[in-house]
Design a protein around this motif. Structure first.
Motif, mmCIF file in Angstrom:
data_model
loop_
_atom_site.group_PDB
_atom_site.id
_atom_site.type_symbol
_atom_site.label_atom_id
_atom_site.label_comp_id
_atom_site.label_asym_id
_atom_site.label_seq_id
_atom_site.Cartn_x
_atom_site.Cartn_y
_atom_site.Cartn_z
ATOM 1 N N SER A 227 57.886 -31.495 23.306
ATOM 2 C CA SER A 227 59.251 -31.418 23.821
ATOM 3 C C SER A 227 59.638 -29.963 24.044
ATOM 4 C CB SER A 227 60.229 -32.055 22.829
ATOM 5 O OG SER A 227 59.974 -33.432 22.700
ATOM 6 N N CYS A 228 60.425 -29.720 25.047
ATOM 7 C CA CYS A 228 60.899 -28.372 25.348
ATOM 8 C C CYS A 228 61.848 -27.901 24.254
ATOM 9 C CB CYS A 228 61.608 -28.372 26.698
ATOM 10 S SG CYS A 228 62.388 -26.806 27.093
ATOM 11 N N PRO A 229 61.586 -26.695 23.691
ATOM 12 C CA PRO A 229 62.486 -26.164 22.660
ATOM 13 C C PRO A 229 63.842 -25.747 23.228
ATOM 14 C CG PRO A 229 60.813 -24.541 23.208
ATOM 15 C CD PRO A 229 60.453 -25.795 23.966
ATOM 16 N N GLY A 230 63.905 -25.566 24.515
ATOM 17 C CA GLY A 230 65.145 -25.114 25.123
ATOM 18 C C GLY A 230 66.080 -26.268 25.464
ATOM 19 N N CYS A 231 65.572 -27.240 26.216
ATOM 20 C CA CYS A 231 66.446 -28.297 26.703
ATOM 21 C C CYS A 231 66.085 -29.661 26.119
ATOM 22 C CB CYS A 231 66.402 -28.350 28.233
ATOM 23 S SG CYS A 231 64.857 -28.988 28.900
ATOM 24 N N GLY A 232 64.954 -29.739 25.407
ATOM 25 C CA GLY A 232 64.591 -31.002 24.779
ATOM 26 C C GLY A 232 63.874 -31.978 25.686
ATOM 27 N N HIS A 233 63.545 -31.539 26.873
ATOM 28 C CA HIS A 233 62.830 -32.398 27.809
ATOM 29 C C HIS A 233 61.478 -32.803 27.218
ATOM 30 C CE1 HIS A 233 61.633 -33.888 31.825
ATOM 31 N NE2 HIS A 233 60.429 -33.438 31.483
ATOM 32 N N LYS A 234 61.182 -34.073 27.277
ATOM 33 C CA LYS A 234 59.922 -34.568 26.722
ATOM 34 C C LYS A 234 58.853 -34.537 27.801
ATOM 35 C CE LYS A 234 57.752 -36.827 23.290
ATOM 36 N NZ LYS A 234 57.648 -38.286 23.222
ATOM 37 N N ARG B 218 54.837 -25.202 30.339
ATOM 38 C CA ARG B 218 56.058 -24.919 31.077
ATOM 39 C C ARG B 218 56.880 -26.191 31.179
ATOM 40 N NH1 ARG B 218 58.681 -23.863 36.008
ATOM 41 N NH2 ARG B 218 57.447 -25.384 37.126
ATOM 42 N N CYS B 219 58.174 -26.045 30.917
ATOM 43 C CA CYS B 219 59.060 -27.189 31.013
ATOM 44 C C CYS B 219 59.390 -27.465 32.479
ATOM 45 C CB CYS B 219 60.344 -26.913 30.234
ATOM 46 S SG CYS B 219 61.576 -28.217 30.417
ATOM 47 N N PRO B 220 59.122 -28.668 32.955
ATOM 48 C CA PRO B 220 59.424 -28.981 34.345
ATOM 49 C C PRO B 220 60.920 -29.140 34.589
ATOM 50 C CG PRO B 220 58.568 -30.915 33.239
ATOM 51 C CD PRO B 220 58.484 -29.777 32.251
ATOM 52 N N SER B 221 61.694 -29.251 33.521
ATOM 53 C CA SER B 221 63.126 -29.451 33.676
ATOM 54 C C SER B 221 63.884 -28.133 33.773
ATOM 55 C CB SER B 221 63.649 -30.276 32.495
ATOM 56 O OG SER B 221 65.038 -30.468 32.614
ATOM 57 N N CYS B 222 63.652 -27.225 32.804
ATOM 58 C CA CYS B 222 64.399 -25.967 32.794
ATOM 59 C C CYS B 222 63.509 -24.772 33.125
ATOM 60 C CB CYS B 222 65.103 -25.759 31.452
ATOM 61 S SG CYS B 222 63.998 -25.367 30.085
ATOM 62 N N GLY B 223 62.197 -24.967 33.139
ATOM 63 C CA GLY B 223 61.298 -23.897 33.555
ATOM 64 C C GLY B 223 60.913 -22.917 32.469
ATOM 65 N N SER B 224 61.359 -23.154 31.230
ATOM 66 C CA SER B 224 61.034 -22.206 30.172
ATOM 67 C C SER B 224 59.593 -22.379 29.721
ATOM 68 C CB SER B 224 61.987 -22.390 28.997
ATOM 69 O OG SER B 224 61.751 -23.614 28.365
ATOM 70 N N LEU B 225 59.009 -21.259 29.314
ATOM 71 C CA LEU B 225 57.636 -21.274 28.835
ATOM 72 C C LEU B 225 57.614 -21.361 27.322
ATOM 73 C CD1 LEU B 225 56.049 -18.487 31.034
ATOM 74 C CD2 LEU B 225 55.555 -20.912 31.167
HETATM 75 ZN ZN LIG Z 1 63.295 -27.302 29.121
#
Ligand SMILES: [Zn+2]
Length: 70
Positions: A29-36, A7-14
């Motif tokens: 890295s998050c595929p949605g927002c790129g958060h590492k 789970r991305c801690p930045s945008c919450g996407s799984l």
């Molecule tokens: Zn994200």
């Protein structure tokens, strides 16, 4: 290789990733927002309260055959 949910801690996407055992998500890295750095979700195997159709009720040595255990 095992599959893990992160789970991305930045945008919450799984996201579900195939990764090596012990991967903790820090290098992903998050595929949605790129958060590492993603947070690993607890695997289904350790979820309490859910009994599958196999395992749990079989006697030792049954191996899923169940002809003699219930
Ligand atoms: Zn994200």
């Amino acid at each position: 290789m095992p599959m893990y949910e992160f789970r991305c801690p930045s945008c919450g996407s799984l996201t579900t990733e195939l990764c090596k055992l012990g991967e903790n998500g820090e290098s992903l890295s998050c595929p949605g927002c790129g958060h590492k750095g993603l947070a690993k979700k607890i695997s289904k195997f350790s979820s309490p309260g859910v009994k599958g159709s196999s395992g749990g009720t079989c006697s030792p040595g049954c191996h899923g055959n169940c002809s003699g255990c219930h």
